[in-house]
Design a protein around this motif. Structure first.
Motif, mmCIF file in Angstrom:
data_model
loop_
_atom_site.group_PDB
_atom_site.id
_atom_site.type_symbol
_atom_site.label_atom_id
_atom_site.label_comp_id
_atom_site.label_asym_id
_atom_site.label_seq_id
_atom_site.Cartn_x
_atom_site.Cartn_y
_atom_site.Cartn_z
ATOM 1 N N ALA A 33 -19.378 16.064 23.638
ATOM 2 C CA ALA A 33 -20.174 16.384 24.798
ATOM 3 C C ALA A 33 -20.418 18.127 24.948
ATOM 4 O O ALA A 33 -19.745 19.034 24.738
ATOM 5 N N GLY A 34 -22.163 18.075 25.004
ATOM 6 C CA GLY A 34 -22.126 19.612 25.328
ATOM 7 C C GLY A 34 -22.476 20.379 23.724
ATOM 8 O O GLY A 34 -22.902 21.504 23.774
ATOM 9 N N ALA A 35 -22.108 19.689 22.722
ATOM 10 C CA ALA A 35 -22.084 20.455 21.382
ATOM 11 C C ALA A 35 -23.567 20.354 20.684
ATOM 12 O O ALA A 35 -23.479 21.114 19.642
ATOM 13 N N ALA A 73 0.846 -1.390 -0.048
ATOM 14 C CA ALA A 73 -0.091 -0.099 -0.114
ATOM 15 C C ALA A 73 0.884 1.144 -0.114
ATOM 16 O O ALA A 73 2.046 1.206 0.656
ATOM 17 N N ARG A 74 0.438 2.196 -0.886
ATOM 18 C CA ARG A 74 1.002 3.618 -0.749
ATOM 19 C C ARG A 74 0.072 4.430 -0.309
ATOM 20 O O ARG A 74 0.542 5.595 0.006
ATOM 21 N N ARG A 75 -1.159 4.303 -0.208
ATOM 22 C CA ARG A 75 -1.896 5.122 -0.030
ATOM 23 C C ARG A 75 -3.040 4.614 0.923
ATOM 24 O O ARG A 75 -3.254 3.361 0.898
ATOM 25 N N VAL A 76 -3.311 5.305 1.840
ATOM 26 C CA VAL A 76 -4.244 4.984 2.979
ATOM 27 C C VAL A 76 -5.135 5.870 3.310
ATOM 28 O O VAL A 76 -5.060 7.055 3.675
ATOM 29 N N LEU A 77 -6.271 5.348 3.259
ATOM 30 C CA LEU A 77 -7.770 5.984 3.501
ATOM 31 C C LEU A 77 -8.126 5.622 4.927
ATOM 32 O O LEU A 77 -8.344 4.571 4.979
ATOM 33 N N ALA A 78 -8.007 6.407 5.974
ATOM 34 C CA ALA A 78 -8.201 6.135 7.311
ATOM 35 C C ALA A 78 -9.784 6.456 7.443
ATOM 36 O O ALA A 78 -10.314 7.434 7.353
ATOM 37 N N LEU A 79 -10.633 5.495 8.031
ATOM 38 C CA LEU A 79 -12.030 5.795 8.374
ATOM 39 C C LEU A 79 -12.007 6.022 9.820
ATOM 40 O O LEU A 79 -11.566 5.096 10.619
ATOM 41 N N ASN A 80 -12.590 7.005 10.378
ATOM 42 C CA ASN A 80 -12.396 7.274 11.788
ATOM 43 C C ASN A 80 -13.640 7.701 12.354
ATOM 44 O O ASN A 80 -14.446 8.849 11.677
ATOM 45 N N THR A 81 -14.377 7.077 13.288
ATOM 46 C CA THR A 81 -15.726 7.450 13.875
ATOM 47 C C THR A 81 -15.376 8.574 14.925
ATOM 48 O O THR A 81 -14.302 8.495 15.764
ATOM 49 N N VAL A 82 -15.856 9.511 14.860
ATOM 50 C CA VAL A 82 -15.916 10.843 15.566
ATOM 51 C C VAL A 82 -17.011 11.645 16.135
ATOM 52 O O VAL A 82 -18.117 11.102 15.858
ATOM 53 N N GLY A 83 -16.718 12.481 17.218
ATOM 54 C CA GLY A 83 -17.922 13.179 17.474
ATOM 55 C C GLY A 83 -17.913 14.510 16.814
ATOM 56 O O GLY A 83 -16.713 14.920 16.524
ATOM 57 N N GLY A 84 -19.037 15.137 16.739
ATOM 58 C CA GLY A 84 -19.135 16.229 15.938
ATOM 59 C C GLY A 84 -19.050 17.654 17.035
ATOM 60 O O GLY A 84 -19.780 17.606 18.063
ATOM 61 N N ILE A 85 -18.317 18.394 16.634
ATOM 62 C CA ILE A 85 -18.410 19.996 17.613
ATOM 63 C C ILE A 85 -18.987 21.094 16.530
ATOM 64 O O ILE A 85 -19.846 21.747 17.010
#
Ligand code: HPA
Length: 255
Positions: A215-217, A81-93
């Motif tokens: 949190a709180g957003a 692999a030369r390219r990596v697409l990272a899938l990241n679960t996140v919270g929204g601010i």
């Protein structure tokens, strides 16, 4: 090295396998940094060879601060692999980053601590001071954004990812501070992964999947974030991923 392999995906919380991967083989390369979180699955998706690795292991057994980020990236790199697409679960601010939104951030702030965040500490390695002003690869981001457009998948272009230590979620005061700092998204795994990818010479971009208001957003400041909400929202938001990936893989000779 797997002939023709170029793109790898790293799946985050709620994304432990890649649907539709054909002729899949399992690889578990041992790297100079130790073992990755689990096997890398290499298979064909829309006619292209692609690798997939679950960042937290397939049973989500590895917490964010214990992920061997170096081994995960080195394993994928050793497969070609030369390219990596990272899938990241996140919270929204930020207001544009509510639950179920997909975003491709263009900046990050690192609040993590105590994680191995460089490949420069092995004996005999050169100390690198890689440029990181633009932490995600511009070319790969462009391809992801173009693929979203072609496939009709709503994807927010840009945003600042704040990487926190976890595994606990943040306090409202911490999120308020992160908002003042300019963060739009908060997750626990964006760093050191992005910095290591840069040191290792990999093209790297993040596809963030918003699972909850941080949190709180959100509109209800007293909302309690549950794992079930997180998983439900990731599943719902991921509905756009197959189309986006298809467009990405078919988009041009390099993706
Ligand atoms: N904070 C940090 N990481 C996360 C969150 C959050 O609210 N949601 C999903 N991953």
């Amino acid at each position: 090295m797997i002939p023709g392999l170029e793109l790898a995906l790293i799946g985050g919380t709620g994304l432990y396998q890649l649907a539709g991967l054909e002729d899949a083989e399992t690889h578990q390369p041992v790297t100079r940094y130790g073992a990755p979180s689990g096997p890398a699955h290499v298979g064909t998706l829309h006619g292209r060879r692609i690798a997939f690795l679950a960042r937290h292991g397939e049973g989500h057994s590895v917490p964010p601060h214990r992920v061997n980020y170096r081994a995960n990236l080195a394993a994928l790199q050793s497969l070609g692999a030369r390219r990596v697409l990272a899938l990241n679960t996140v919270g929204g601010i930020g207001a544009d980053f509510g639950p179920r939104v997909l975003a491709c951030p263009d900046q990050l702030i690192d609040y993590t601590w105590g994680r191995i965040s460089t490949v420069c500490e092995e004996p005999g390695t050169d100390v690198l001071h890689v440029d990181f002003g633009e932490p995600y690869s511009r070319g790969l981001r462009r391809q992801v954004l173009a693929a979203a457009q072609r496939s009709g998948t709503a994807l927010v272009d840009g945003g600042c990812y704040g990487a926190t230590q976890g595994p606990r979620l943040e306090t409202r005061a911490e999120i308020a501070r992160m908002r003042r700092d300019g963060c739009d998204l908060v997750g626990m795994t964006g760093m050191p992964e992005a910095g290591l990818a840069r040191e290792m010479g990999l093209d790297y971009a993040c596809l963030a999947i918003v699972a909850n208001w941080a949190a709180g957003a959100g509109p209800d400041p007293d909302e309690v974030i549950t794992l079930q909400d997180v998983l439900d929202n990731v599943a719902a938001a991921s509905a756009g991923l197959p189309g986006l990936l298809e467009a990405l893989l078919q988009g041009n000779g390099n993706a």
